[in-house]
Design an enzyme around this catalytic site. Structure first.
Site, mmCIF file in Angstrom:
data_model
loop_
_atom_site.group_PDB
_atom_site.id
_atom_site.type_symbol
_atom_site.label_atom_id
_atom_site.label_comp_id
_atom_site.label_asym_id
_atom_site.label_seq_id
_atom_site.Cartn_x
_atom_site.Cartn_y
_atom_site.Cartn_z
ATOM 1 N N TRP A 166 5.495 -100.408 -67.913
ATOM 2 C CA TRP A 166 4.275 -100.830 -68.503
ATOM 3 C C TRP A 166 4.457 -101.423 -69.747
ATOM 4 C CZ3 TRP A 166 0.003 -100.117 -71.466
ATOM 5 C CH2 TRP A 166 -1.144 -100.715 -71.504
ATOM 6 N N ARG A 188 2.258 -94.531 -53.963
ATOM 7 C CA ARG A 188 3.337 -94.768 -55.429
ATOM 8 C C ARG A 188 2.978 -96.238 -55.687
ATOM 9 N NH1 ARG A 188 9.068 -92.709 -55.874
ATOM 10 N NH2 ARG A 188 9.451 -93.263 -58.227
ATOM 11 N N ASN A 210 12.054 -84.773 -64.211
ATOM 12 C CA ASN A 210 11.691 -85.470 -65.730
ATOM 13 C C ASN A 210 12.275 -84.284 -66.846
ATOM 14 O OD1 ASN A 210 8.467 -86.745 -63.938
ATOM 15 N ND2 ASN A 210 10.188 -87.827 -64.134
ATOM 16 N N ARG A 226 10.255 -94.560 -52.600
ATOM 17 C CA ARG A 226 10.811 -93.235 -52.383
ATOM 18 C C ARG A 226 9.555 -92.394 -52.136
ATOM 19 N NH1 ARG A 226 14.419 -95.753 -56.459
ATOM 20 N NH2 ARG A 226 13.529 -94.860 -57.912
ATOM 21 N N ARG A 265 14.989 -85.594 -68.975
ATOM 22 C CA ARG A 265 14.327 -87.535 -69.806
ATOM 23 C C ARG A 265 14.514 -87.008 -71.298
ATOM 24 N NH1 ARG A 265 9.428 -90.869 -66.682
ATOM 25 N NH2 ARG A 265 10.082 -90.936 -65.048
ATOM 26 N N ASP A 303 3.216 -93.415 -60.986
ATOM 27 C CA ASP A 303 5.084 -94.398 -61.701
ATOM 28 C C ASP A 303 4.762 -95.926 -62.163
ATOM 29 O OD1 ASP A 303 7.498 -93.831 -61.840
ATOM 30 O OD2 ASP A 303 8.347 -94.956 -59.964
ATOM 31 N N SER A 338 10.919 -89.211 -54.268
ATOM 32 C CA SER A 338 11.240 -88.630 -55.292
ATOM 33 C C SER A 338 10.690 -87.043 -55.493
ATOM 34 C CB SER A 338 10.373 -89.261 -56.388
ATOM 35 O OG SER A 338 11.437 -90.602 -56.601
ATOM 36 N N GLU A 376 -0.197 -90.840 -44.379
ATOM 37 C CA GLU A 376 0.428 -92.573 -44.154
ATOM 38 C C GLU A 376 0.163 -92.505 -45.633
ATOM 39 O OE1 GLU A 376 -0.364 -94.853 -41.631
ATOM 40 O OE2 GLU A 376 -0.883 -92.579 -40.183
HETATM 41 C C1 IPE Z 1 8.451 -89.586 -60.056
HETATM 42 O O1 IPE Z 1 8.497 -91.048 -61.065
HETATM 43 C C2 IPE Z 1 7.635 -88.466 -60.949
HETATM 44 C C3 IPE Z 1 6.239 -88.678 -61.436
HETATM 45 C C4 IPE Z 1 5.780 -89.991 -61.531
HETATM 46 C C5 IPE Z 1 6.288 -88.146 -61.886
HETATM 47 P P1 IPE Z 1 10.095 -90.967 -61.269
HETATM 48 O O2 IPE Z 1 9.949 -92.323 -61.967
HETATM 49 O O3 IPE Z 1 10.553 -90.086 -61.876
HETATM 50 O O4 IPE Z 1 11.078 -90.951 -60.105
HETATM 51 P P2 IPE Z 1 12.024 -91.606 -59.605
HETATM 52 O O5 IPE Z 1 13.263 -91.429 -61.049
HETATM 53 O O6 IPE Z 1 11.589 -93.031 -60.287
HETATM 54 O O7 IPE Z 1 13.245 -91.461 -58.238
HETATM 55 C C1 IPE Z 2 4.957 -91.500 -64.257
HETATM 56 O O1 IPE Z 2 5.570 -93.016 -65.232
HETATM 57 C C2 IPE Z 2 4.885 -91.171 -65.099
HETATM 58 C C3 IPE Z 2 6.168 -90.086 -64.859
HETATM 59 C C4 IPE Z 2 7.002 -89.787 -64.763
HETATM 60 C C5 IPE Z 2 5.777 -88.592 -66.235
HETATM 61 P P1 IPE Z 2 7.364 -93.842 -65.777
HETATM 62 O O2 IPE Z 2 7.609 -92.780 -67.049
HETATM 63 O O3 IPE Z 2 8.791 -93.157 -64.255
HETATM 64 O O4 IPE Z 2 7.553 -95.052 -65.339
HETATM 65 P P2 IPE Z 2 8.602 -95.837 -65.285
HETATM 66 O O5 IPE Z 2 9.317 -96.043 -63.772
HETATM 67 O O6 IPE Z 2 9.949 -96.004 -65.936
HETATM 68 O O7 IPE Z 2 8.192 -97.185 -65.345
HETATM 69 MG MG MG Z 3 9.445 -94.080 -63.086
#
Ligand code: IPE
Ligand code: IPE
Ligand code: MG
Length: 261
Positions: free
Chosen positions: A40, A203, A83, A209, A86, A35, A211, A222
């Protein structure tokens, strides 16, 4: 106390950190919620997809490090069921990146003897992505140095529902009796079968969390949460997570080193 050791780790080189690992205490199966790619990129004024692209370098590092250390199973969360909510543009960029990764990385996975598997509702992926997933699975099916499982269009609750459906089908076909259903039998119907449950879950990005990831399998895993964003999570960070894991006492509900009563 844990904080003091974390600080000392910070000053150690990659080689010094590796030397601190105890080979017999390494996890057999590591799971990762990758995540923080979007943040980044945003920190650098770049589009979110630039973060996803950079995150692939972290995946590559982690695979080679698992191979070096002899960790035989790595399961990474690349795209959740949620996802799909999105923006369309980000979803198609991610799917494009997935296809690009699989088409360019396949040769290197084969060379490293890594078996690739995808888990999740794969039928929801675009046809071209499904093609690359199937091809990579087929071309690496005979390899066994390490299993790389990528969760795509994955939801932990959906996985349990699918397992229940599988059990029901077995009951209806007479393969099993309903009263035979137990934890071991349900586990055989999970997407991750026959992998053991993860020993360590990492994570990144500071979220604490799960997710909807591996809900069943994480029962006694762990958990290691780090503020580092996934594209910045490289070899030293992984070593620090492994060292943190080695300090944990895994009790599985028991009382350890207790005098029998
Ligand atoms: C969890 O990250 C899913 C992946 C890393 C692929 P998210 O960014 O989607 O999770 P939430 O929305 O912060 O819980
Ligand atoms: C995790 O990075 C990758 C996927 C969920 C595909 P994010 O896209 O969730 O990045 P943040 O959490 O918005 O920074
Ligand atoms: Mg994320």
């Amino acid at each position: 106390m844990a904080h003091h050791s974390a600080l000392t780790f910070d000053q150690l080189s990659e080689r010094e950190l590796t030397a601190k690992l105890e080979p017999e205490l390494l996890p057999k199966h590591v799971a990762v919620i990758m995540d923080g790619n979007g943040r980044w990129a945003e920190l650098r004024g770049l589009p979110r997809i630039a973060g996803h692209r950079e995150g692939i370098n972290s995946v590559r590092d982690m695979i080679s490090q698992c191979l070096e250390l002899g960790i035989q199973a790595l399961t990474i969360y690349a795209f959740s069921q949620e996802n799909w909510n999105r923006p369309t543009q980000e979803i198609s960029a991610l799917m494009g990146l997935l296809e690009h990764y699989l088409s360019t990385e396949r040769a290197s996975l084969i060379e490293q003897q890594v078996r690739f598997r995808a888990i999740g509702r794969l039928e929801l992926l675009p046809e071209s992505a499904q093609h690359w997933v199937r091809t990579t699975e087929q071309d690496t099916a005979h390899l066994d140095k390490m299993v790389l499982t990528v969760a795509l269009s994955y939801g932990g609750r959906a996985e349990i529902v699918d397992a229940v459906r599988g059990l029901l089908a077995d009951v209806q076909s007479g393969t099993i009796e309903a009263d035979q259903i137990d934890e071991a039998l349900l586990q055989q119907h999970l997407y991750t079968h026959p992998l053991p449950d993860p020993d360590l879950l990492i994570r990144t990005s500071g979220e604490t969390r799960i997710s909807n990831f591996l809900l069943w399998q994480l029962a006694y895993t762990e958990l290691c949460f780090t503020p580092t964003l996934w594209p910045d999570f490289r070899r030293r960070e992984f070593l620090m997570a492994l060292l943190e894991y080695q300090k944990r006492e895994r009790r599985f509900g028991r009382v350890l080193s207790a005098v029998p009563s």
